[in-house]
Write a protein that holds these residues in place. Structure first.
Motif, PDB file in Angstrom:
ATOM      1  N   GLU A  68      -3.654  -2.620   3.926  1.00 10.17           N
ATOM      2  CA  GLU A  68      -4.992  -2.623   3.328  1.00 10.17           C
ATOM      3  C   GLU A  68      -5.989  -2.119   4.370  1.00 10.17           C
ATOM      4  O   GLU A  68      -5.976  -2.578   5.509  1.00 10.17           O
ATOM      5  N   PHE A  69      -6.837  -1.158   3.986  1.00  7.61           N
ATOM      6  CA  PHE A  69      -7.813  -0.624   4.937  1.00  7.61           C
ATOM      7  C   PHE A  69      -9.231  -1.108   4.645  1.00  7.61           C
ATOM      8  O   PHE A  69     -10.108  -1.033   5.499  1.00  7.61           O
ATOM      9  N   GLU A  70      -9.492  -1.564   3.397  1.00  2.07           N
ATOM     10  CA  GLU A  70     -10.848  -2.000   3.031  1.00  2.07           C
ATOM     11  C   GLU A  70     -11.144  -3.339   3.696  1.00  2.07           C
ATOM     12  O   GLU A  70     -10.263  -4.204   3.786  1.00  2.07           O
ATOM     13  N   ASP A  71     -12.395  -3.497   4.086  1.00  3.35           N
ATOM     14  CA  ASP A  71     -12.815  -4.760   4.691  1.00  3.35           C
ATOM     15  C   ASP A  71     -13.210  -5.752   3.600  1.00  3.35           C
ATOM     16  O   ASP A  71     -13.806  -5.356   2.599  1.00  3.35           O
ATOM     17  N   GLY A  72     -12.890  -6.990   3.782  1.00  8.22           N
ATOM     18  CA  GLY A  72     -13.386  -8.042   2.893  1.00  8.22           C
ATOM     19  C   GLY A  72     -12.720  -8.107   1.529  1.00  8.22           C
ATOM     20  O   GLY A  72     -13.229  -8.797   0.636  1.00  8.22           O
ATOM     21  N   THR A  73     -11.616  -7.398   1.321  1.00  4.46           N
ATOM     22  CA  THR A  73     -10.978  -7.430  -0.007  1.00  4.46           C
ATOM     23  C   THR A  73     -10.136  -8.701  -0.165  1.00  4.46           C
ATOM     24  O   THR A  73      -9.630  -9.251   0.812  1.00  4.46           O
ATOM     25  N   ILE A  74      -9.991  -9.109  -1.392  1.00  2.00           N
ATOM     26  CA  ILE A  74      -9.062 -10.203  -1.704  1.00  2.00           C
ATOM     27  C   ILE A  74      -7.701  -9.532  -1.872  1.00  2.00           C
ATOM     28  O   ILE A  74      -7.518  -8.736  -2.795  1.00  2.00           O
ATOM     29  N   MET A  75      -6.779  -9.828  -0.984  1.00  2.00           N
ATOM     30  CA  MET A  75      -5.520  -9.077  -0.958  1.00  2.00           C
ATOM     31  C   MET A  75      -4.485  -9.672  -1.910  1.00  2.00           C
ATOM     32  O   MET A  75      -3.405 -10.084  -1.491  1.00  2.00           O
ATOM     33  N   ASP A  76      -4.815  -9.635  -3.204  1.00  2.00           N
ATOM     34  CA  ASP A  76      -3.856 -10.180  -4.178  1.00  2.00           C
ATOM     35  C   ASP A  76      -3.175  -9.047  -4.967  1.00  2.00           C
ATOM     36  O   ASP A  76      -2.591  -9.260  -6.012  1.00  2.00           O
ATOM     37  N   GLY A  77      -3.280  -7.805  -4.431  1.00  2.00           N
ATOM     38  CA  GLY A  77      -2.638  -6.662  -5.095  1.00  2.00           C
ATOM     39  C   GLY A  77      -1.372  -6.237  -4.369  1.00  2.00           C
ATOM     40  O   GLY A  77      -0.587  -7.084  -3.928  1.00  2.00           O
ATOM     41  N   ASP A  78      -1.233  -4.908  -4.195  1.00  2.00           N
ATOM     42  CA  ASP A  78      -0.041  -4.300  -3.598  1.00  2.00           C
ATOM     43  C   ASP A  78       0.087  -4.506  -2.088  1.00  2.00           C
ATOM     44  O   ASP A  78       1.185  -4.582  -1.559  1.00  2.00           O
ATOM     45  N   SER A  79      -1.061  -4.518  -1.402  1.00  2.00           N
ATOM     46  CA  SER A  79      -1.031  -4.515   0.066  1.00  2.00           C
ATOM     47  C   SER A  79      -0.671  -5.883   0.621  1.00  2.00           C
ATOM     48  O   SER A  79      -1.225  -6.901   0.200  1.00  2.00           O
ATOM     49  N   SER A  80       0.261  -5.879   1.601  1.00  2.00           N
ATOM     50  CA  SER A  80       0.724  -7.148   2.168  1.00  2.00           C
ATOM     51  C   SER A  80       0.082  -7.465   3.499  1.00  2.00           C
ATOM     52  O   SER A  80       0.143  -8.586   3.976  1.00  2.00           O
ATOM     53  N   GLU A  81      -0.473  -6.443   4.149  1.00  2.00           N
ATOM     54  CA  GLU A  81      -0.950  -6.644   5.511  1.00  2.00           C
ATOM     55  C   GLU A  81      -2.221  -5.835   5.719  1.00  2.00           C
ATOM     56  O   GLU A  81      -2.341  -4.713   5.226  1.00  2.00           O
ATOM     57  N   HIS A  82      -3.168  -6.391   6.468  1.00  2.00           N
ATOM     58  CA  HIS A  82      -4.425  -5.678   6.721  1.00  2.00           C
ATOM     59  C   HIS A  82      -4.294  -4.861   8.005  1.00  2.00           C
ATOM     60  O   HIS A  82      -3.577  -5.256   8.926  1.00  2.00           O
ATOM     61  N   ILE A  83      -5.021  -3.749   8.045  1.00  2.00           N
ATOM     62  CA  ILE A  83      -4.986  -2.891   9.241  1.00  2.00           C
ATOM     63  C   ILE A  83      -5.421  -3.672  10.488  1.00  2.00           C
ATOM     64  O   ILE A  83      -4.973  -3.383  11.593  1.00  2.00           O
ATOM     65  N   LYS A  84      -6.264  -4.693  10.304  1.00  2.22           N
ATOM     66  CA  LYS A  84      -6.736  -5.465  11.479  1.00  2.22           C
ATOM     67  C   LYS A  84      -5.563  -6.076  12.235  1.00  2.22           C
ATOM     68  O   LYS A  84      -5.494  -5.989  13.459  1.00  2.22           O
ATOM     69  N   GLU A  85      -4.652  -6.720  11.500  1.00  2.08           N
ATOM     70  CA  GLU A  85      -3.485  -7.314  12.163  1.00  2.08           C
ATOM     71  C   GLU A  85      -2.471  -6.235  12.555  1.00  2.08           C
ATOM     72  O   GLU A  85      -1.946  -6.244  13.674  1.00  2.08           O
ATOM     73  N   ALA A  86      -2.186  -5.328  11.611  1.00  5.48           N
ATOM     74  CA  ALA A  86      -1.139  -4.319  11.866  1.00  5.48           C
ATOM     75  C   ALA A  86      -1.461  -3.508  13.116  1.00  5.48           C
ATOM     76  O   ALA A  86      -0.613  -3.356  14.006  1.00  5.48           O
ATOM     77  N   ALA A  87      -2.695  -3.013  13.217  1.00  8.46           N
ATOM     78  CA  ALA A  87      -3.069  -2.165  14.356  1.00  8.46           C
ATOM     79  C   ALA A  87      -3.076  -2.970  15.655  1.00  8.46           C
ATOM     80  O   ALA A  87      -2.654  -2.473  16.707  1.00  8.46           O
ATOM     81  N   ALA A  88      -3.529  -4.206  15.585  1.00  9.65           N
ATOM     82  CA  ALA A  88      -3.567  -5.036  16.797  1.00  9.65           C
ATOM     83  C   ALA A  88      -2.149  -5.317  17.292  1.00  9.65           C
ATOM     84  O   ALA A  88      -1.874  -5.270  18.494  1.00  9.65           O
ATOM     85  N   VAL A  89      -1.240  -5.578  16.360  1.00  7.17           N
ATOM     86  CA  VAL A  89       0.145  -5.867  16.742  1.00  7.17           C
ATOM     87  C   VAL A  89       0.804  -4.612  17.334  1.00  7.17           C
ATOM     88  O   VAL A  89       1.402  -4.665  18.413  1.00  7.17           O
ATOM     89  N   ILE A  90       0.655  -3.489  16.642  1.00 10.02           N
ATOM     90  CA  ILE A  90       1.266  -2.235  17.139  1.00 10.02           C
ATOM     91  C   ILE A  90       0.734  -1.942  18.552  1.00 10.02           C
ATOM     92  O   ILE A  90       1.492  -1.595  19.456  1.00 10.02           O
ATOM     93  N   GLY A  91      -0.557  -2.124  18.727  1.00  7.40           N
ATOM     94  CA  GLY A  91      -1.177  -1.850  20.027  1.00  7.40           C
ATOM     95  C   GLY A  91      -0.712  -2.793  21.128  1.00  7.40           C
ATOM     96  O   GLY A  91      -0.841  -2.488  22.313  1.00  7.40           O
ATOM     97  N   SER A  92      -0.181  -3.938  20.746  1.00 12.83           N
ATOM     98  CA  SER A  92       0.317  -4.859  21.771  1.00 12.83           C
ATOM     99  C   SER A  92       1.732  -4.470  22.225  1.00 12.83           C
ATOM    100  O   SER A  92       2.225  -4.987  23.218  1.00 12.83           O
ATOM    101  N   TYR A  93       2.376  -3.570  21.483  1.00 13.13           N
ATOM    102  CA  TYR A  93       3.729  -3.127  21.853  1.00 13.13           C
ATOM    103  C   TYR A  93       3.741  -1.778  22.576  1.00 13.13           C
ATOM    104  O   TYR A  93       4.721  -1.443  23.230  1.00 13.13           O
ATOM    105  N   PHE A  94       2.711  -0.961  22.339  1.00 14.53           N
ATOM    106  CA  PHE A  94       2.737   0.437  22.806  1.00 14.53           C
ATOM    107  C   PHE A  94       1.477   0.800  23.594  1.00 14.53           C
ATOM    108  O   PHE A  94       0.388   0.351  23.235  1.00 14.53           O
ATOM    109  N   GLU A  95       1.650   1.658  24.603  1.00 15.81           N
ATOM    110  CA  GLU A  95       0.489   2.162  25.355  1.00 15.81           C
ATOM    111  C   GLU A  95      -0.252   3.243  24.564  1.00 15.81           C
ATOM    112  O   GLU A  95      -1.455   3.416  24.689  1.00 15.81           O
ATOM    113  N   ILE A  96       0.530   4.020  23.771  1.00 16.69           N
ATOM    114  CA  ILE A  96      -0.052   5.153  23.030  1.00 16.69           C
ATOM    115  C   ILE A  96       0.376   5.055  21.563  1.00 16.69           C
ATOM    116  O   ILE A  96       1.552   4.788  21.279  1.00 16.69           O
ATOM    117  N   VAL A  97      -0.564   5.249  20.662  1.00 11.41           N
ATOM    118  CA  VAL A  97      -0.253   5.233  19.227  1.00 11.41           C
ATOM    119  C   VAL A  97      -0.795   6.529  18.614  1.00 11.41           C
ATOM    120  O   VAL A  97      -1.967   6.864  18.801  1.00 11.41           O
TER     121      VAL A  97
END
Ligand code: AN0
Ligand code: CP
Length: 316
Positions: A78-107
């Motif tokens: 999910e890329f929209e801010d403040g949405t109620i995530m009761d549809g298709d999207s399981s994960e928000h970019i806020k968590e996904a990007a933060a997690v990916i960035g904790s594993y890699f120096e370059i994305v």
């Protein structure tokens, strides 16, 4: 280099080109620079060149690269801010990007324009979300509005093949059955405007690029006139900017032909690939010595390797 999103991240284009030529002359000269570091290459769209050239570029630097086709292999984001995530999207970019960035120096991210809504695409929603929420260094592998790695490879290819100091370089719209983004054309125009070239843009009426990109450059609406004495012909299709994302013409008379190439000054043919034969350009041009498309694709390795090298060298 902290990020490579568009030409604004390049402070000195000539210095960047020099760096690429050095990297190309000695591709294994920095093969331990990436030791114990890793890059994540995230694809939201198909790719052949970007995917493979980026992996090869990383390998040449001793940098481990992991490819993630995020739509197939990850959770729907999910890329929209403040949405109620009761549809298709399981994960928000806020968590996904933060997690990916904790594993890699370059994305690095590929996320094409969706061509449905101008503001959504031109606000670079996806790329900017990664910049905001991912602590790694970010590389654009073609976003909604820009493809800087392609423009960088194009610049290298033109430099290596030019016979005059300031070549005439023509960007020509060409027909295509499907709506394509403006990203490649946008970046090509921006990079050429900053380099030592006489840039001429030609397209049918209605295919004007964003005024910000064109930046006052006048358009030649007669393709054959534009081709006269050209040193390089760069063909590319893009969809309409003003009638956003629409195919308003498939005019086959805009295809690049051998006959049109004869108007040039021994002009060389460029295309970012993938290219539709006998739609964008005739076989006789692509199969001739005038075509530089394979060299251009090969230079994608050195464009990416240069960007990765500069990022790794600035690592604290
Ligand atoms: C894409 C585009 O025009 O942006 C990618 C080019 C590198 N091309 C197609 O989807 C055919
Ligand atoms: N030119 C280019 O970016 O090709 P791919 O879409 O195959 O990566």
């Amino acid at each position: 280099m902290k990020q490579f999103l568009n030409i604004n991240d390049v402070t000195d284009l000539n210095a960047l080109l020099d760096e690429a030529l050095k990297v190309k002359a000695n591709p294994y000269g920095y093969s331990s620079l990436g030791q114990n570091k890793a890059a994540c290459l995230i694809f939201l769209n198909p790719s052949l060149r970007t995917r493979l050239s980026s992996q090869r570029a990383a390998q040449n630097l001793g940098l481990h690269a992991v490819v993630l086709d995020i739509d197939d292999q990850g959770w729907k984001i999910e890329f929209e801010d403040g949405t109620i995530m009761d549809g298709d999207s399981s994960e928000h970019i806020k968590e996904a990007a933060a997690v990916i960035g904790s594993y890699f120096e370059i994305v690095a991210i590929r996320a094409f324009a969706r061509l449905q809504n101008h503001d959504e695409d031109y606000s670079e929603q996806i790329m900017n979300a990664f910049v905001k929420y991912c602590p790694a260094k970010i590389i654009n592998m073609e976003s909604a509005t820009a493809h800087p790695l392609q423009a960088f490879a194009d610049l290298i290819t033109i430099f290596e093949n030019k016979k005059v100091i300031r070549p005439k370089v023509v960007l020509s719209w060409a027909p295509h059955p499907k709506a394509l983004p403006q990203a490649v054309a946008n970046s090509f125009v921006r990079w050429m405007q900053k380099s030592d070239a006489e840039l001429v843009v030609t397209h049918p009426e209605g295919y004007e690029l964003s005024p910000e990109v064109i930046n006052g450059l006048s358009v030649e609406y007669e393709q054959e006139k534009a081709f006269e004495n050209a040193d390089f012909i760069y063909a590319k299709n893009w969809s309409s900017y003003s009638d956003y994302g629409k195919v308003i013409s498939e005019d086959a008379s805009w295809m690049v032909t051998r006959q049109k190439m004869e108007r040039t000054s021994g002009g060389r043919f460029l295309h970012c690939l993938p290219v539709r034969r006998n739609v964008i350009v005739e076989d006789s041009v692509l199969d001739s010595d005038q075509s530089l498309v394979i060299e251009q694709a090969q230079n994608r390795v050195f464009a990416m390797q240069t960007v990765l090298k500069l990022m790794l060298e600035n690592e604290i």
